[in-house]
Every structure is written in C-alpha cells, then in structure tokens.
Design a protein around this motif. Sequence first.
Motif, PDB file in Angstrom:
ATOM      1  N   LEU A   1       0.794  -0.928  -0.015  1.00 45.68           N
ATOM      2  CA  LEU A   1       0.127   0.033   0.054  1.00 45.68           C
ATOM      3  C   LEU A   1       0.864   1.281   0.062  1.00 45.68           C
ATOM      4  N   TYR A   2       0.704   2.137  -1.104  1.00 52.65           N
ATOM      5  CA  TYR A   2       1.350   3.349  -1.090  1.00 52.65           C
ATOM      6  C   TYR A   2       0.469   4.621  -0.897  1.00 52.65           C
ATOM      7  N   GLU A   3       1.181   5.595  -0.426  1.00 52.43           N
ATOM      8  CA  GLU A   3       0.600   7.001  -0.389  1.00 52.43           C
ATOM      9  C   GLU A   3       1.001   7.846  -1.473  1.00 52.43           C
ATOM     10  N   ILE A   4       0.127   8.678  -2.096  1.00 51.83           N
ATOM     11  CA  ILE A   4       0.518   9.514  -2.916  1.00 51.83           C
ATOM     12  C   ILE A   4      -0.045  10.924  -2.284  1.00 51.83           C
ATOM     13  N   ASN A   5       0.965  11.924  -1.972  1.00 53.79           N
ATOM     14  CA  ASN A   5       0.773  13.117  -1.303  1.00 53.79           C
ATOM     15  C   ASN A   5       0.968  14.319  -2.250  1.00 53.79           C
ATOM     16  N   PHE A   6      -0.145  15.251  -2.160  1.00 53.25           N
ATOM     17  CA  PHE A   6       0.017  16.322  -3.248  1.00 53.25           C
ATOM     18  C   PHE A   6      -0.205  17.815  -2.337  1.00 53.25           C
ATOM     19  N   GLN A   7       0.618  18.734  -2.700  1.00 48.55           N
ATOM     20  CA  GLN A   7       0.557  20.162  -2.127  1.00 48.55           C
ATOM     21  C   GLN A   7       0.886  20.966  -3.006  1.00 48.55           C
ATOM     22  N   VAL A   8       0.376  22.192  -2.798  1.00 51.65           N
ATOM     23  CA  VAL A   8       0.652  23.610  -3.536  1.00 51.65           C
ATOM     24  C   VAL A   8       0.828  24.501  -2.671  1.00 51.65           C
ATOM     25  N   VAL A   9       1.792  25.418  -3.174  1.00 48.17           N
ATOM     26  CA  VAL A   9       2.089  26.652  -2.425  1.00 48.17           C
ATOM     27  C   VAL A   9       2.126  27.932  -3.572  1.00 48.17           C
ATOM     28  N   ASP A  10       1.754  29.032  -3.100  1.00 51.47           N
ATOM     29  CA  ASP A  10       1.692  30.321  -3.570  1.00 51.47           C
ATOM     30  C   ASP A  10       2.961  30.986  -3.538  1.00 51.47           C
ATOM     31  N   ILE A  11       3.132  31.966  -4.285  1.00 50.40           N
ATOM     32  CA  ILE A  11       4.440  32.772  -4.323  1.00 50.40           C
ATOM     33  C   ILE A  11       4.588  33.536  -3.010  1.00 50.40           C
ATOM     34  N   ARG A  12       3.504  33.919  -2.219  1.00 58.29           N
ATOM     35  CA  ARG A  12       3.524  34.429  -0.737  1.00 58.29           C
ATOM     36  C   ARG A  12       3.772  33.633   0.192  1.00 58.29           C
ATOM     37  N   GLY A  13       4.036  32.233  -0.028  1.00 55.63           N
ATOM     38  CA  GLY A  13       4.287  31.347   0.865  1.00 55.63           C
ATOM     39  C   GLY A  13       3.023  30.448   1.563  1.00 55.63           C
ATOM     40  N   ASN A  14       1.947  30.768   0.983  1.00 55.79           N
ATOM     41  CA  ASN A  14       0.793  30.071   1.508  1.00 55.79           C
ATOM     42  C   ASN A  14       0.579  28.483   1.075  1.00 55.79           C
ATOM     43  N   ALA A  15       0.699  27.634   1.956  1.00 52.38           N
ATOM     44  CA  ALA A  15       0.746  26.436   1.503  1.00 52.38           C
ATOM     45  C   ALA A  15      -0.701  25.845   1.545  1.00 52.38           C
TER      46      ALA A  15
END
Length: 252
Positions: A112-126
Amino acid sequence: MISIDYKSFFVSGGLLLAAFLVGCDDTSDDKIPPEILRYELSADTLAAGADELSVSVEVTDNAELGQMRFRIRQAFAKSFGHWDVVRVEDLSGVSHSGTYSFPVPDTALAGLYEINFQVVDIRGNAGQDSVQQLLILQSGLQPVFSGLTTVPGPEPAGEVVLAPNDGLHFSGSVGDESGIAEVAFEFKAENGSLVTQLNYLFPDTFITVWDAASADTVFFDEFEVKPEVLSVKAINIIGHQSRKTFQLSFFP
C-alpha cells in the motif's frame, strides 16, 4: 530499490523554506492558501512493471501560484527499498490543471502506497497536504491468501455481521515461498483510526505457510469503539505485502 528524482528531492526540500522566506515579505498581507479543485488517480490498484499511474490535478488561488509537489512512498513503511518518488513542478498564474504520469517500476515492492499532493503560492501560503492511497501488486512475488476468511464468514452482501459479545475466528492460510516475515490483523474504526491489532512475527523461523486458525480469537464485548474494517496484512522476508479487507457490522 528506491527510485528518487534527486533534483526534485532537493527542490522539494527547499519548498517549505522558500515558502517561509517569501511569506516573510510584508509587502502583502495575503494569507489565503491555494485550493485543490481536483486530485484524481487513474486507478487505485496497479501492477508493478506493467502499469502507469496518472494523476490529474486542478488548483487555483487568489494570488500567483508558485510550486506543486507530488510524493509517492509506501504507507506506514519504516524500511528502505520501496518505490519512493518526489516530483516538484513550477507554476505560474492563478490557476493550473494537468495530468502527470508516473510509470510503476518493476522493482517496486508490492504493498500500500501513499500519494501526497501539495501546492504553495509565491507568498508562501501552502495548501492542504492531500493524501490518496494506491495498491501496487507483484504477481508471483507477494504473499498469497488461500481461502482466508473470518468465522463467522461474510454475508452475501459482503459484511461480517456480529453481535457485540461475539468472538471472531479465522480460517484459511497465508503462503509465500520466500518465507513469511509477518501477518497482522488491523481493526479500524469508521474514521480509519486503529482500534486494535494482532501481530504475528517470524524473524527467526522460516515459515512458508501460516495457518490462520492459529490466530487469536477476537472478542468485542469490551471494545469502547467497535471496529468497522478488518485489514489483514502479510509481509514476506523480501518486503512484498499483500492485503485483504473485511467490512464488519454489529447488531443491535
């Protein structure tokens, strides 16, 4: 064998640092994180060396987007040797959509594997670190369940129906020519939290077939939280895993 994009790894390592440094810029009071509108996997079960994982995403923000990161790794693993990928993509604009492919290597250990996805904007908000799960198979290399079931067995609808004071037994077997390292019975609540588990380890004994009838009987009358899912996990000495899941239901 671990498969890592080292360039992406170092970029990923700097992702949060860059976010922090940009976030310290007091020229903007923007604190709104990016929003994930779509995060979909092409399948939840794939064969190693034969299939390719496709991940479709759509993200948006009120400010300029900066980067997005994919991380693939085995769920709950504490050992090395599993498929492990980090991929970082630079973004621009206030919205983005696309599909990204990840061929499953033939060296990937089954499990079983996990796929993590995350985005950040240029102001540092994740944005939220979103997680989905994927099962990778290695036919002929992972443990095999032979007639493994519960006693009482599942109803025609698929659920194992129990009274609160019932005991749950097991029958069938788990086999692996390479040798079995561990068999675990994990009982989980509706929210996925672990209620209890039974672990059978064989670090010093070479066992190729394990009789499930030798597992402990589980009694539920003293459980504060009744489990809704039973996941049986078998691991061989190489590290390949197999899983089988049962849905549990209690009355009254």
